[in-house]
Enzyme design. Structure first.
Site, PDB file in Angstrom:
ATOM      1  N   CYS A   1      98.596  -2.143  -0.907  1.00  0.00           N
ATOM      2  CA  CYS A   1      99.303  -1.178  -1.765  1.00  0.00           C
ATOM      3  C   CYS A   1      98.685   0.217  -1.715  1.00  0.00           C
ATOM      4  CB  CYS A   1      99.329  -1.687  -3.202  1.00  0.00           C
ATOM      5  SG  CYS A   1      99.976  -3.345  -3.332  1.00  0.00           S
TER       6      CYS A   1
ATOM      7  N   ASN B   1     107.242  -3.945  -7.533  1.00  0.00           N
ATOM      8  CA  ASN B   1     106.084  -3.480  -6.759  1.00  0.00           C
ATOM      9  C   ASN B   1     106.416  -3.601  -5.264  1.00  0.00           C
ATOM     10  OD1 ASN B   1     103.666  -3.338  -5.376  1.00  0.00           O
ATOM     11  ND2 ASN B   1     102.522  -4.629  -6.812  1.00  0.00           N
TER      12      ASN B   1
ATOM     13  N   HIS C   1     100.637   4.008  -8.000  1.00  0.00           N
ATOM     14  CA  HIS C   1     101.225   2.780  -7.458  1.00  0.00           C
ATOM     15  C   HIS C   1     101.985   2.036  -8.560  1.00  0.00           C
ATOM     16  CE1 HIS C   1     101.905  -0.920  -5.503  1.00  0.00           C
ATOM     17  NE2 HIS C   1     100.942  -1.588  -6.100  1.00  0.00           N
TER      18      HIS C   1
HETATM   19  O1  UT7 Z   1      99.759  -4.211  -6.086  1.00  0.00           O
HETATM   20  C1  UT7 Z   1      98.803  -4.860  -6.867  1.00  0.00           C
HETATM   21  C2  UT7 Z   1      99.502  -5.962  -7.426  1.00  0.00           C
HETATM   22  N1  UT7 Z   1      99.219  -6.700  -8.531  1.00  0.00           N
HETATM   23  C3  UT7 Z   1      99.077  -6.284  -9.802  1.00  0.00           C
HETATM   24  O2  UT7 Z   1      98.977  -5.144 -10.135  1.00  0.00           O
HETATM   25  C4  UT7 Z   1      99.057  -7.360 -10.798  1.00  0.00           C
HETATM   26  C5  UT7 Z   1      98.233  -7.059 -11.995  1.00  0.00           C
HETATM   27  N2  UT7 Z   1      98.401  -8.091 -13.001  1.00  0.00           N
HETATM   28  C6  UT7 Z   1      99.480  -8.145 -13.798  1.00  0.00           C
HETATM   29  O3  UT7 Z   1     100.354  -7.286 -13.735  1.00  0.00           O
HETATM   30  C7  UT7 Z   1      99.567  -9.256 -14.813  1.00  0.00           C
HETATM   31  O4  UT7 Z   1      98.370  -9.993 -14.782  1.00  0.00           O
HETATM   32  C8  UT7 Z   1     100.772 -10.205 -14.567  1.00  0.00           C
HETATM   33  C9  UT7 Z   1     102.060  -9.482 -14.913  1.00  0.00           C
HETATM   34  C10 UT7 Z   1     100.808 -10.670 -13.133  1.00  0.00           C
HETATM   35  C11 UT7 Z   1     100.673 -11.428 -15.460  1.00  0.00           C
HETATM   36  O5  UT7 Z   1     100.573 -11.049 -16.820  1.00  0.00           O
HETATM   37  P1  UT7 Z   1      99.502 -11.769 -17.758  1.00  0.00           P
HETATM   38  O6  UT7 Z   1      99.692 -11.196 -19.106  1.00  0.00           O
HETATM   39  O7  UT7 Z   1      98.163 -11.602 -17.094  1.00  0.00           O
HETATM   40  O8  UT7 Z   1     100.016 -13.261 -17.760  1.00  0.00           O
HETATM   41  P2  UT7 Z   1      99.245 -14.599 -17.326  1.00  0.00           P
HETATM   42  O9  UT7 Z   1      99.088 -14.655 -15.857  1.00  0.00           O
HETATM   43  O10 UT7 Z   1      98.030 -14.711 -18.176  1.00  0.00           O
HETATM   44  O11 UT7 Z   1     100.258 -15.696 -17.764  1.00  0.00           O
HETATM   45  C12 UT7 Z   1     100.595 -15.890 -19.138  1.00  0.00           C
HETATM   46  C13 UT7 Z   1     101.600 -17.011 -19.233  1.00  0.00           C
HETATM   47  C14 UT7 Z   1     101.177 -18.291 -18.499  1.00  0.00           C
HETATM   48  O12 UT7 Z   1     101.597 -19.381 -19.297  1.00  0.00           O
HETATM   49  P3  UT7 Z   1     100.535 -20.167 -20.227  1.00  0.00           P
HETATM   50  O13 UT7 Z   1      99.505 -20.682 -19.282  1.00  0.00           O
HETATM   51  O14 UT7 Z   1     100.004 -19.117 -21.160  1.00  0.00           O
HETATM   52  O15 UT7 Z   1     101.380 -21.198 -20.867  1.00  0.00           O
HETATM   53  C15 UT7 Z   1     101.994 -18.273 -17.227  1.00  0.00           C
HETATM   54  O16 UT7 Z   1     102.251 -19.570 -16.733  1.00  0.00           O
HETATM   55  O17 UT7 Z   1     102.844 -16.628 -18.640  1.00  0.00           O
HETATM   56  C16 UT7 Z   1     103.281 -17.642 -17.696  1.00  0.00           C
HETATM   57  N3  UT7 Z   1     104.046 -17.004 -16.642  1.00  0.00           N
HETATM   58  C17 UT7 Z   1     105.367 -16.763 -16.720  1.00  0.00           C
HETATM   59  N4  UT7 Z   1     106.268 -17.058 -17.658  1.00  0.00           N
HETATM   60  C18 UT7 Z   1     107.535 -16.660 -17.445  1.00  0.00           C
HETATM   61  C19 UT7 Z   1     103.573 -16.510 -15.462  1.00  0.00           C
HETATM   62  N5  UT7 Z   1     104.593 -15.965 -14.770  1.00  0.00           N
HETATM   63  C20 UT7 Z   1     105.702 -16.114 -15.525  1.00  0.00           C
HETATM   64  C21 UT7 Z   1     107.043 -15.745 -15.339  1.00  0.00           C
HETATM   65  N6  UT7 Z   1     107.914 -16.042 -16.334  1.00  0.00           N
HETATM   66  N7  UT7 Z   1     107.478 -15.096 -14.237  1.00  0.00           N
END
Ligand code: UT7
Length: 324
Positions: free
Chosen positions: A111, A281, A251
């Site tokens: 990225c 993204n 980004h």
């Molecule tokens: O170019 C560089 C690219 N990457 C980034 O910049 C990513 C940076 N990180 C992020 O943007 C965030 O960490 C995410 C958006 C990817 C995730 O957000 P989060 O608040 O860190 O969520 P999490 O991974 O802690 O997941 C929370 C919950 C989980 O469920 P439990 O374990 O709490 O029951 C996941 O299973 O959300 C669940 N989950 C979803 N639920 C609905 C994960 N993906 C999804 C989804 N829909 N698509």
């Protein structure tokens, strides 16, 4: 010798896929995606490829710049999803455009790729040997997503952004005044995608299809720590204050990351245009697509001070400060 962006262009696939469309295919919701990231929709390639998107973006940038393909000395594409391992995307682009005089190669800094390409052409052009370059970020990330992994596939989209860069004698304070690049390979596995596995007469790993794996929270922490630091560094290097900057084009991974960066930099969100709501993204393409959008909307005027910044897999980051 300094460099200036004299034309921008971008292209996204025709198909627009909303969060609601995705929630019909997997266990996710518009509410989850929007509240965690700000993303509402993304464009996914069906008839397009990384090359066709790159060609469209490049033609638009050349058109705006009033530069013919034959004038190009250098083509550098930043991509992690080129259509072929060989030849590289930039050579395919060279052939499609008829940029016969150029030399052409790709770089992979995920990225941050567009920022790496910008700094690279800055070095080439400042040597005085070359005059005009085309740089791009172009991706069809949808082909390396695991569409059974809701935690990654909902975040990404496809598209391409391009810029035509020209060297000019430094007679005024304009062009790219500061740029930096950084990497932390030690943390690389937090966002990774394997290549084809070994396969020769001595080892056969079969037909494993590699996909992107991401530890979202680690990438998030890295981004909110690194991006403001990189931005502050280029602003300081250019001898400016943060308040003098007119636009910050970061980004487009997550609205919350951009908000956190704005807060740390003590700057209002109005200075941080975003398009992740409609694009998701798009890795290396995200910064140049956003630059093209704000440019075409007339949001940039001559003399504006703009900071570009990217971060992503590697881990890598890059930033640049330019006067338009
Ligand atoms: O170019 C560089 C690219 N990457 C980034 O910049 C990513 C940076 N990180 C992020 O943007 C965030 O960490 C995410 C958006 C990817 C995730 O957000 P989060 O608040 O860190 O969520 P999490 O991974 O802690 O997941 C929370 C919950 C989980 O469920 P439990 O374990 O709490 O029951 C996941 O299973 O959300 C669940 N989950 C979803 N639920 C609905 C994960 N993906 C999804 C989804 N829909 N698509």
């Amino acid at each position: 010798m300094n460099i200036k962006i004299i034309g921008t262009g971008s292209a996204v696939p025709k198909l627009r896929v909303t969060n609601d469309d995705l929630s019909k295919m997997m266990d996710t919701s518009d509410e989850w995606i929007k509240s965690r990231t700000g993303i509402r929709a993304r464009h996914l390639a069906v008839e397009e490829s990384t090359t066709t998107l790159a060609v469209d973006a490049a033609r638009a940038a050349l058109n705006m710049a009033g530069v013919t393909a034959g004038e190009l000395d250098i083509i550098i594409s930043a991509t992690v999803t080129q259509d072929r391992l060989l030849p590289n995307l930039s050579c395919e682009l060279q052939a499609a455009l008829g940029a016969d005089r150029a030399f052409a190669f790709d770089i992979n800094a995920a990225c941050s790729g567009f920022l790496y390409a910008l700094n690279l052409v800055r070095m080439y052009l400042s040597s005085g040997r070359y005059k005009t370059a085309l740089i791009l970020g172009a991706e069809t990330l949808s082909k390396i997503m695991d569409w059974n992994d809701r935690s990654t596939c909902v975040l990404f989209g496809d598209g391409a952004g391009a810029a035509v860069i020209r060297a000019f004698e430094e007679d005024e304070k304009s062009g790219v005044l500061a740029a930096l690049q950084g990497s932390d390979g030690g943390k690389g596995m937090v966002l990774n995608c394997r290549n084809r596995p070994l396969n020769n007469p001595y080892v056969d790993h079969g037909n494993e299809v590699p996909y992107v794996h991401m530890n979202g929270q680690e990438v998030y922490k890295f981004a909110v720590r690194t991006v403001p630091k990189a931005v502050a560094q280029v602003v300081e290097e250019a001898g400016m204050s943060m308040d003098e900057i007119d636009l910050f084009l970061l980004h487009q991974a997550n609205y919350r990351i951009i908000e956190a960066a704005a807060k740390r930099l003590g700057q209002p969100m109005e200075k941080f245009p975003t398009n992740l709501q409609e694009c998701g993204n798009i890795s290396a393409a995200s910064v140049p697509i956003l630059l093209d959008e704000v440019n075409r909307r007339g949001m940039i005027k001559k003399g504006d001070k703009i900071v570009l910044a990217g971060f992503g897999a590697g881990l890598t980051w890059g930033a640049a400060l330019l006067i338009w």
